[in-house]
Design a protein around this motif. Structure first.
Motif, mmCIF file in Angstrom:
data_model
loop_
_atom_site.group_PDB
_atom_site.id
_atom_site.type_symbol
_atom_site.label_atom_id
_atom_site.label_comp_id
_atom_site.label_asym_id
_atom_site.label_seq_id
_atom_site.Cartn_x
_atom_site.Cartn_y
_atom_site.Cartn_z
ATOM 1 N N UNK A 1 0.836 -1.200 0.000
ATOM 2 C CA UNK A 1 0.000 0.000 0.000
ATOM 3 C C UNK A 1 0.874 1.253 0.000
ATOM 4 N N UNK A 2 0.475 2.287 -0.733
ATOM 5 C CA UNK A 2 1.241 3.535 -0.725
ATOM 6 C C UNK A 2 1.030 4.286 0.583
ATOM 7 N N UNK A 3 1.911 5.218 0.846
ATOM 8 C CA UNK A 3 1.762 6.058 2.037
ATOM 9 C C UNK A 3 0.467 6.859 1.918
ATOM 10 N N UNK A 4 -0.305 6.870 2.992
ATOM 11 C CA UNK A 4 -1.615 7.524 2.962
ATOM 12 C C UNK A 4 -1.466 9.037 2.859
ATOM 13 N N UNK A 5 -2.317 9.656 2.048
ATOM 14 C CA UNK A 5 -2.346 11.103 1.930
ATOM 15 C C UNK A 5 -3.160 11.699 3.075
ATOM 16 N N UNK A 6 -3.108 13.007 3.218
ATOM 17 C CA UNK A 6 -3.757 13.678 4.343
ATOM 18 C C UNK A 6 -5.252 13.407 4.372
ATOM 19 N N UNK A 7 -5.898 13.432 3.213
ATOM 20 C CA UNK A 7 -7.341 13.204 3.173
ATOM 21 C C UNK A 7 -7.706 11.825 3.699
ATOM 22 N N UNK A 8 -6.921 10.816 3.308
ATOM 23 C CA UNK A 8 -7.183 9.453 3.775
ATOM 24 C C UNK A 8 -6.944 9.344 5.275
ATOM 25 N N UNK A 9 -5.922 10.034 5.778
ATOM 26 C CA UNK A 9 -5.640 10.001 7.213
ATOM 27 C C UNK A 9 -6.785 10.619 8.011
ATOM 28 N N UNK A 10 -7.319 11.739 7.515
ATOM 29 C CA UNK A 10 -8.430 12.395 8.204
ATOM 30 C C UNK A 10 -9.679 11.513 8.173
ATOM 31 N N UNK A 11 -9.933 10.895 7.012
ATOM 32 C CA UNK A 11 -11.090 10.010 6.890
ATOM 33 C C UNK A 11 -10.961 8.828 7.843
ATOM 34 N N UNK A 12 -9.771 8.253 7.930
ATOM 35 C CA UNK A 12 -9.552 7.125 8.830
ATOM 36 C C UNK A 12 -9.804 7.523 10.282
ATOM 37 N N UNK A 13 -9.377 8.728 10.660
ATOM 38 C CA UNK A 13 -9.578 9.182 12.038
ATOM 39 C C UNK A 13 -11.048 9.450 12.331
ATOM 40 N N UNK A 14 -11.790 9.898 11.333
ATOM 41 C CA UNK A 14 -13.238 10.078 11.520
ATOM 42 C C UNK A 14 -13.896 8.732 11.794
ATOM 43 N N UNK A 15 -13.548 7.723 10.993
ATOM 44 C CA UNK A 15 -14.084 6.379 11.208
ATOM 45 C C UNK A 15 -13.691 5.863 12.592
#
Length: 363
Positions: free
Chosen positions: A28-42
């Motif tokens: 998997x590639x390094x997660x971008x900021x948007x994906x990190x924020x989405x993961x934290x919301x979940x």
């Protein structure tokens, strides 16, 4: 019955290095900021749910009845909930040794339960036959459910039929009586330091499970620890009663002996539960990407067995200390679901069983 000297020696549940995992960090590639924020919301959603369930001690409160609308049922039961939360917690503070077993049967179950996390026992053949006859309508219903939608996952909803206490009062009464006569309620009450009863009954039918590895899309073979997990529930015990002969090949309860002692971290338990509640523990590609976007310290699951790579120290610690409770050992078992276990994983044939959740009942 002892577990042949097996004992899980790790002082914590497996914390997998997902940066080096062949289905996560290596592909998997390094997660971008948007994906990190989405993961934290979940994760935040899951953590809220896990924390609130623990604060109100939801496992020991009466659940809405079958067909009730949850919001209206909870509103109606709110005074009862508040009373129970206060009374149950006060009674636990002063419990001490007041729930020590009074019979030999209770003591014989409590000792291995405290030592190993699991205590097999035996129910007479005539009692098993009575139980099968009592559950015959439910068995037929569940068989029809399975024929309509076969389940590859042993924990899928299609494999289980949860019985409503109101409409199946006779079954709950019979199983509470059986659990009392077997010493199960005494041992469970002593272990949890509170009076308990059968709070939930579920019938389960498991057929042979097969299918590709969850990580077949990246060419990673299935883990030998697949389906090993810890429950997201807390402060409860469970029991399983086999209604059919159960060997090593048709889905016995398999418990990692002594692993209940490794599952005492409150924060670790909340993180694992949060990821399971939020869906971040799933193994399909998009869920793996979102889970991997979490900070390293939050990458923990309750359903972690699938992620234990073969031949690693963590996988070997699980495999080498597993104990399958087959019918020749006992046709029933009482266990702490905070320990590492799996159940109903069938490679040949079928298994029919009834599972009990032992909780502090409303008084």
């Amino acid at each position: 019955m002892r577990s042949d000297g097996k004992s899980y020696q790790n002082d914590a549940l497996p914390a997998i290095d997902y940066d080096k995992h062949p289905a996560y960090g290596r592909v998997l590639p390094m997660a971008m900021l948007g994906a990190r924020l989405k993961a934290m919301v979940y994760f935040g959603y899951g953590l809220t749910q896990a924390s609130s369930r623990r604060v109100v001690d939801i496992e020991h409160l009466p659940q809405p009845g079958e067909g009730d609308q949850k919001i209206s049922a909870v509103a109606r039961l709110l005074p009862t909930y508040l009373r129970l939360i206060l009374l149950q917690r006060l009674s636990r503070l002063v419990a001490g040794n007041s729930f020590k077993p009074k019979t030999a049967r209770g003591t014989e179950l409590l000792e291995p339960l405290q030592r190993d996390g699991v205590a097999p026992f035996r129910i007479t053949a005539d009692k098993i036959a009575e139980l099968r006859n009592l559950l015959a309508p439910q068995i037929k219903t569940l068989e029809q459910q399975l024929s309509a939608k076969p389940a590859a996952n042993p924990y899928a909803d299609e494999t289980r039929l949860v019985l409503d206490p109101a409409s199946a009062a006779d079954i709950y009464q019979a199983l509470n009586q059986l659990a009392g006569d077997s010493g199960v309620l005494e041992a469970a009450s002593a272990y949890l330091k509170r009076p308990v009863g059968v709070g939930q009954v579920a019938l389960q039918i498991n057929d042979q499970t097969s299918g590709p590895s969850e990580f077949a899309d990246v060419g990673v073979e299935a883990s030998p620890c697949n389906h090993f997990h810890v429950d997201t529930s807390f402060n409860i015990l469970r029991a399983v009663i086999y209604l059919s002969d159960t060997s090593a090949s048709n889905g016995p309860l398999t418990y990692v002996v002594g692993s209940q002692r490794a599952a005492k971290g409150v924060w670790d338990g909340l993180v694992r539960s949060a990821n399971d509640y939020s869906g971040l523990s799933a193994t399909w590609p998009s869920a793996r990407e979102l889970f991997f976007a979490l900070p390293e310290g939050l990458r923990r699951k309750a359903t972690f067995g699938v992620d234990l790579a073969a031949e690693t120290d963590q996988a070997n610690a699980v495999i080498n200390n597993q104990w399958a409770v087959t019918s020749d050992i006992g046709n029933a078992a009482l266990y702490d679901p905070a320990g590492i276990h799996r159940d109903g994983v069938v490679s040949q044939g079928r298994r029919i069983a009834v599972t009990l959740k032992l909780t502090e009942l409303a008084r």
